[in-house]
Design a protein around this motif. Structure first.
Motif, PDB file in Angstrom:
ATOM      1  N   UNK A  56      51.592  24.227   0.755  1.00  0.00           N
ATOM      2  CA  UNK A  56      52.926  24.755   1.064  1.00  0.00           C
ATOM      3  C   UNK A  56      53.164  26.010   0.234  1.00  0.00           C
ATOM      4  N   UNK A  57      52.629  26.022  -0.976  1.00  0.00           N
ATOM      5  CA  UNK A  57      52.718  27.212  -1.824  1.00  0.00           C
ATOM      6  C   UNK A  57      52.158  28.419  -1.074  1.00  0.00           C
ATOM      7  N   UNK A  58      50.978  28.231  -0.460  1.00  0.00           N
ATOM      8  CA  UNK A  58      50.353  29.336   0.273  1.00  0.00           C
ATOM      9  C   UNK A  58      51.110  29.676   1.553  1.00  0.00           C
ATOM     10  N   UNK A  59      51.692  28.668   2.197  1.00  0.00           N
ATOM     11  CA  UNK A  59      52.511  28.955   3.381  1.00  0.00           C
ATOM     12  C   UNK A  59      53.692  29.848   2.975  1.00  0.00           C
ATOM     13  N   UNK A  60      54.258  29.564   1.803  1.00  0.00           N
ATOM     14  CA  UNK A  60      55.394  30.362   1.322  1.00  0.00           C
ATOM     15  C   UNK A  60      54.929  31.773   0.945  1.00  0.00           C
ATOM     16  N   UNK A  61      53.725  31.869   0.379  1.00  0.00           N
ATOM     17  CA  UNK A  61      53.172  33.205   0.090  1.00  0.00           C
ATOM     18  C   UNK A  61      52.991  33.999   1.381  1.00  0.00           C
ATOM     19  N   UNK A  62      52.504  33.332   2.421  1.00  0.00           N
ATOM     20  CA  UNK A  62      52.365  33.988   3.728  1.00  0.00           C
ATOM     21  C   UNK A  62      53.725  34.472   4.221  1.00  0.00           C
ATOM     22  N   UNK A  63      54.733  33.616   4.076  1.00  0.00           N
ATOM     23  CA  UNK A  63      56.079  33.989   4.519  1.00  0.00           C
ATOM     24  C   UNK A  63      56.572  35.206   3.732  1.00  0.00           C
ATOM     25  N   UNK A  64      56.254  35.265   2.445  1.00  0.00           N
ATOM     26  CA  UNK A  64      56.668  36.409   1.619  1.00  0.00           C
ATOM     27  C   UNK A  64      55.942  37.676   2.078  1.00  0.00           C
ATOM     28  N   UNK A  65      54.660  37.541   2.435  1.00  0.00           N
ATOM     29  CA  UNK A  65      53.912  38.697   2.948  1.00  0.00           C
ATOM     30  C   UNK A  65      54.494  39.161   4.280  1.00  0.00           C
ATOM     31  N   UNK A  66      54.827  38.209   5.140  1.00  0.00           N
ATOM     32  CA  UNK A  66      55.360  38.551   6.462  1.00  0.00           C
ATOM     33  C   UNK A  66      56.750  39.165   6.377  1.00  0.00           C
ATOM     34  N   UNK A 204      48.251  35.521  11.308  1.00  0.00           N
ATOM     35  CA  UNK A 204      46.824  35.203  11.478  1.00  0.00           C
ATOM     36  C   UNK A 204      45.951  36.135  10.636  1.00  0.00           C
ATOM     37  N   UNK A 205      46.360  37.385  10.557  1.00  0.00           N
ATOM     38  CA  UNK A 205      45.576  38.371   9.795  1.00  0.00           C
ATOM     39  C   UNK A 205      45.668  38.101   8.285  1.00  0.00           C
ATOM     40  N   UNK A 206      46.880  37.891   7.774  1.00  0.00           N
ATOM     41  CA  UNK A 206      47.039  37.605   6.336  1.00  0.00           C
ATOM     42  C   UNK A 206      46.276  36.337   5.957  1.00  0.00           C
ATOM     43  N   UNK A 207      46.288  35.359   6.856  1.00  0.00           N
ATOM     44  CA  UNK A 207      45.677  34.057   6.558  1.00  0.00           C
ATOM     45  C   UNK A 207      44.151  34.135   6.580  1.00  0.00           C
ATOM     46  N   UNK A 208      43.617  35.116   7.297  1.00  0.00           N
ATOM     47  CA  UNK A 208      42.163  35.263   7.466  1.00  0.00           C
ATOM     48  C   UNK A 208      41.663  36.514   6.751  1.00  0.00           C
ATOM     49  N   UNK A 209      42.025  36.639   5.478  1.00  0.00           N
ATOM     50  CA  UNK A 209      41.504  37.693   4.596  1.00  0.00           C
ATOM     51  C   UNK A 209      41.803  39.119   5.067  1.00  0.00           C
ATOM     52  N   UNK A 210      42.863  39.270   5.840  1.00  0.00           N
ATOM     53  CA  UNK A 210      43.196  40.610   6.317  1.00  0.00           C
ATOM     54  C   UNK A 210      42.341  41.062   7.492  1.00  0.00           C
ATOM     55  N   UNK A 211      41.718  40.099   8.180  1.00  0.00           N
ATOM     56  CA  UNK A 211      40.880  40.457   9.339  1.00  0.00           C
ATOM     57  C   UNK A 211      41.522  39.986  10.647  1.00  0.00           C
ATOM     58  N   UNK A 212      41.015  40.520  11.769  1.00  0.00           N
ATOM     59  CA  UNK A 212      41.491  40.046  13.078  1.00  0.00           C
ATOM     60  C   UNK A 212      40.505  39.012  13.663  1.00  0.00           C
ATOM     61  N   UNK A 213      39.992  38.160  12.779  1.00  0.00           N
ATOM     62  CA  UNK A 213      39.002  37.164  13.177  1.00  0.00           C
ATOM     63  C   UNK A 213      39.551  36.171  14.217  1.00  0.00           C
ATOM     64  N   UNK A 225      37.344  42.941  12.292  1.00  0.00           N
ATOM     65  CA  UNK A 225      37.344  43.978  11.266  1.00  0.00           C
ATOM     66  C   UNK A 225      38.414  43.695  10.217  1.00  0.00           C
ATOM     67  N   UNK A 226      38.281  44.398   9.130  1.00  0.00           N
ATOM     68  CA  UNK A 226      39.300  44.343   8.070  1.00  0.00           C
ATOM     69  C   UNK A 226      40.442  45.258   8.493  1.00  0.00           C
ATOM     70  N   UNK A 227      41.603  44.679   8.823  1.00  0.00           N
ATOM     71  CA  UNK A 227      42.696  45.495   9.365  1.00  0.00           C
ATOM     72  C   UNK A 227      43.919  45.584   8.449  1.00  0.00           C
ATOM     73  N   UNK A 228      43.991  44.717   7.421  1.00  0.00           N
ATOM     74  CA  UNK A 228      45.138  44.760   6.515  1.00  0.00           C
ATOM     75  C   UNK A 228      44.734  44.011   5.235  1.00  0.00           C
ATOM     76  N   UNK A 229      45.612  44.003   4.228  1.00  0.00           N
ATOM     77  CA  UNK A 229      45.333  43.138   3.095  1.00  0.00           C
ATOM     78  C   UNK A 229      45.593  41.702   3.516  1.00  0.00           C
ATOM     79  N   UNK A 230      45.085  40.769   2.748  1.00  0.00           N
ATOM     80  CA  UNK A 230      45.267  39.372   3.112  1.00  0.00           C
ATOM     81  C   UNK A 230      44.591  38.484   2.099  1.00  0.00           C
ATOM     82  N   UNK A 231      44.520  37.205   2.415  1.00  0.00           N
ATOM     83  CA  UNK A 231      43.844  36.268   1.526  1.00  0.00           C
ATOM     84  C   UNK A 231      43.247  35.160   2.386  1.00  0.00           C
ATOM     85  N   UNK A 232      42.831  34.074   1.751  1.00  0.00           N
ATOM     86  CA  UNK A 232      42.229  32.979   2.502  1.00  0.00           C
ATOM     87  C   UNK A 232      43.147  31.771   2.394  1.00  0.00           C
ATOM     88  N   UNK A 233      43.898  31.544   3.449  1.00  0.00           N
ATOM     89  CA  UNK A 233      44.909  30.490   3.428  1.00  0.00           C
ATOM     90  C   UNK A 233      44.614  29.400   4.449  1.00  0.00           C
TER      91      UNK A 233
END
Ligand SMILES: *Cc1c(COP(=O)(O)O)cnc(C)c1O
Length: 377
Positions: A56-66, A204-213, A225-233
């Protein structure tokens, strides 16, 4: 210890599903069980899109990024919450602005939010304590009028509703936890719920290391490809397999917890009637998920004494959050807006009784006998 405070939920099918994930030779993220869990959350809550996360911590980090939270921004939240509620925003350089709670539900006092808004405010983060909904109609109205995002910390709120709407799917985004202390678990894990489609692609991009995987796997792009910053969530599908065994039996698990919760509530009512304890309050337009059974005692001193007494009876009872505004990181990164009338006082008095799927009727009878013995000798 005869009765623990928590036992992780286990239904019996977890190992079968984990083996299926292993046999499918798909143990990384976004396999069959992750897909099933995502869809279950979407169907159950009515959110447009749910994505399992590593916590949930990471879900909240994703929400902060979004939300594009940046240095200097402010985010309004209660101080009576888990550290992750604040951490996710502090990591982006924002200041958590704490407001007081209501003593009845222990949720953020919605009448104090508007006064805490400044030109820097970006979001409101209501925390649904014990799976009981915050006053979301009022909070959503404030947010719309001030153009703020609402990110629900619904870590404890799965299966609960506020005026018929599922907690986690009322605000712009919601965050669930599947930690082993929550109603349904995958060891460590969580989910990000998005109310409408506008955040899905970036999430999806933030959650997958900034890629459009994710797009690549759906065949929407021919290489990723690497399209933005991100992490592995994204969590392993083995963890999702464990969770699936519980989501499948969500009604049964919730009913078992609710039976124990109601049993506590009935057996301890005489103590509340005599003014010796206070019991939890659930507004009649909220349904809850029996995440937690707590009582409030006189003060901090009595609580310490009570916890020790229960320990001597082989029952583990525990206090909860140390208010964030008085913690070292809270002092450094946050500020409290307005008066602390209830946050510290009520948190000092609150003690949680054992509550988990495997807790039996006999267990609760025994625990309530001990509670009576403490208060009535
Ligand atoms: C459990 C909890 C969290 C954190 O959940 P994790 O999945 O462990 O990251 C955040 N907020 C609240 C209110 C919680 O109860």
């Amino acid at each position: 210890m005869r009765i623990n405070f928590n036992v992780p939920p286990f239904t019996g099918r977890e190992m079968i599903y984990i083996k299926q994930a292993v046999d499918a030779q798909k143990i990384c993220g976004d396999g069959q069980f992750t897909a099933k869990c995502n869809k279950w959350i979407e169907d159950k809550t009515g959110c447009e899109k749910a994505l399992l996360t590593t916590s949930c911590t990471h879900a909240t980090e994703l929400a902060a990024l979004l939300t594009d939270i940046r240095s200097g921004d402010e985010v309004i939240m209660p101080s009576y919450t888990f550290v992750s509620t604040a951490d996710a925003f502090v990591l982006r350089g924002a200041t958590p602005v704490f407001v007081d709670i209501r003593p009845d539900t222990m949720n953020i006092d919605e009448t104090l939010i508007e006064d805490a808004i400044t030109e820097h405010t970006k979001a409101i983060v209501p925390v649904h304590y014990a799976g009981v909904g915050c006053e979301m109609d009022v909070i959503m109205d404030i947010a719309r009028r001030h153009n703020l995002m609402v990110i629900e910390d619904a870590a404890q709120g799965i299966m609960s509703t506020y005026k018929g709407q599922a907690l986690g799917a009322i605000g712009d985004m919601g965050c669930f936890s599947f930690h082993e202390t929550k109603n349904f678990s995958m060891g460590e894990g969580g989910a990000l719920l998005m109310k409408d489609a506008r955040f899905i692609e970036d999430a999806e991009i933030f959650r997958e290391k900034g890629t459009d995987r994710s797009k690549f796997f759906r065949g929407q792009v021919d290489k990723y490809r690497w399209v933005n910053y991100g992490s592995s969530y994204l969590p392993s599908d083995m963890n999702a397999a464990y969770l699936w065994a519980q989501l499948e039996l969500a009604d049964e698990i919730t009913k078992a917890r609710m039976d124990r919760w109601n049993q506590y509530d009935v057996l301890l009512r005489d103590l509340a009637d005599k003014g010796l304890i206070e019991q939890p309050f659930v507004p009649d337009y909220c349904t809850h998920n029996a995440h937690m059974y707590y009582i409030k005692v006189r003060d901090l001193e009595q609580r310490g004494d009570f916890i020790n007494f229960m320990k001597s009876k082989d029952v583990l009872t525990v206090f909860h959050y140390v208010p964030l505004h008085s913690a070292p990181a809270g002092l450094k990164y946050g500020r409290f807006h307005g008066e602390d009338n209830f946050t510290t006082r009520e948190s000092d008095r609150l003690v949680r009784l054992p509550m988990y799927y495997a807790l039996t009727e006999d267990d609760v009878n025994y625990i309530c006998e001990c509670v009576h013995e403490y208060f009535e000798g």
